[in-house]
Design a protein around this motif. Sequence first.
Motif, PDB file in Angstrom:
ATOM      1  N   ARG A 285       0.494  -1.327  -0.320  1.00  0.00           N
ATOM      2  CA  ARG A 285      -0.627  -0.085   0.231  1.00  0.00           C
ATOM      3  C   ARG A 285       1.304   1.178   0.074  1.00  0.00           C
ATOM      4  O   ARG A 285       0.271   2.336  -0.396  1.00  0.00           O
ATOM      5  N   GLU A 312      -0.726   4.679  -7.867  1.00  0.00           N
ATOM      6  CA  GLU A 312      -1.288   4.263  -6.956  1.00  0.00           C
ATOM      7  C   GLU A 312      -2.642   4.054  -6.773  1.00  0.00           C
ATOM      8  O   GLU A 312      -3.196   2.745  -6.207  1.00  0.00           O
ATOM      9  N   ARG A 316      -4.109  -0.098  -5.135  1.00  0.00           N
ATOM     10  CA  ARG A 316      -4.900  -1.129  -4.643  1.00  0.00           C
ATOM     11  C   ARG A 316      -5.664  -1.885  -5.616  1.00  0.00           C
ATOM     12  O   ARG A 316      -5.817  -2.481  -4.241  1.00  0.00           O
ATOM     13  N   HIS A 319      -4.211  -4.902  -4.681  1.00  0.00           N
ATOM     14  CA  HIS A 319      -4.294  -5.444  -3.524  1.00  0.00           C
ATOM     15  C   HIS A 319      -5.849  -5.590  -3.232  1.00  0.00           C
ATOM     16  O   HIS A 319      -5.506  -7.042  -2.329  1.00  0.00           O
ATOM     17  N   ARG A 348     -15.284   0.223  -0.465  1.00  0.00           N
ATOM     18  CA  ARG A 348     -13.430   0.307  -1.393  1.00  0.00           C
ATOM     19  C   ARG A 348     -13.311  -0.446  -2.275  1.00  0.00           C
ATOM     20  O   ARG A 348     -12.877   0.239  -3.695  1.00  0.00           O
TER      21      ARG A 348
END
Length: 387
Positions: A285, A312, A316, A319, A348
Amino acid sequence: MIDLDGLETRPAQTWGALRLVPLVRREPIVDLRLHAKVYGDEPSVVFLPDRTVYTAYVPHAFVASWTGDGGPAAAYGTQLGQPLRRVPVRLRRRMARRADRNRLRFLPLHLAVEGFLALHFGGPEIVWEEWSRRAVAHGLSPRAEDAFTGAQVRGLDDALKVFEIHPGQCGLLLYAADAPAGAFVVPHPEDYRALHPTLVRDLYGELVHEYAMLHPARDFPAVIDDAAVSSLADLRAEADRHEREWAGFHDSVMAAGLLRAPERVEEIYRMGRFTLSRFLPSFERKGDNHIGETITDEEGRLAYLKTFRLSEAQSRRGHLLSVLAAHGWSLPEAAAALGIDVAALGMRLERAGFGHLLRQDVLDGYRKAVSGGGRRTRRGGGTSPPA
């Protein structure tokens, strides 16, 4: 860790926000050579073995030629410029395909990007009640990611034009505002000279595009100690010392995030004593995340490298998908692993572009749970939204 053994760092050259660090081989690799096959500006459609398709701007392919006895391989030549003919859509079979007995055509960087897009592409393996019928039946399809061409990165075209190619140079590390942007390594200096212009046609991430516009590269002045110089030999010794210090700082600090060990490595094709592979990061992260592809010999030494830095948002997404897959696509278990509740995980997923994977009523319930959670009070009387 990606091992650059056999490659030496030379002094960097800067142009605006871009810093270009040359890599020189002590001994070129002679039994593997690369050249480019240039395509047009039309989109390409690549048919994949799992019967899905990959669509993208593919400006060129690389063709790897190798020998089976360790003798010198011939480079077939690189032609840059306008393609001989244009068609509305270019159709390709596979990301890497044998072109002859000892020749392999592959699509540089797209091989790595397709590996990222294919990450847990099948979707939920267990039909938990939260997932939509579309997610269960079709997984993540269709899935898309954004990238910029080198021509859209401010200053890159000019930097490559004025860049001084060193004797024996076989690679380049690119930085935007001193953030690692990408790496390019080839087997032989002649290959690098021929392929150097293709860097402006490559793909680059959002961070590279943004940093090239907003942030200048810092200066690293080399200060000579006057007291240590009384002859030309002393001056040469001081220059060599600064060069060694720069190389040590670069390799241990600046390039550390780029050269971090990949989390997943997938072997794509065996070429005699060489292996073409692609890799994915651990999707940390708060760290650099690079995807890429390599060609290594039987002892793991690097012959070819090309990388792409994820934004980024892309990190994410990687991830989230990795956490979900690691917990059998169970939302409660994945949320517990992330230290949040299920509703927050649902939000999210929606922000990451995966909201369509959830049933609409489930997603609406998550929105209501988050919006109805009240506001937290901070010291000083202020408030902040819920996590």
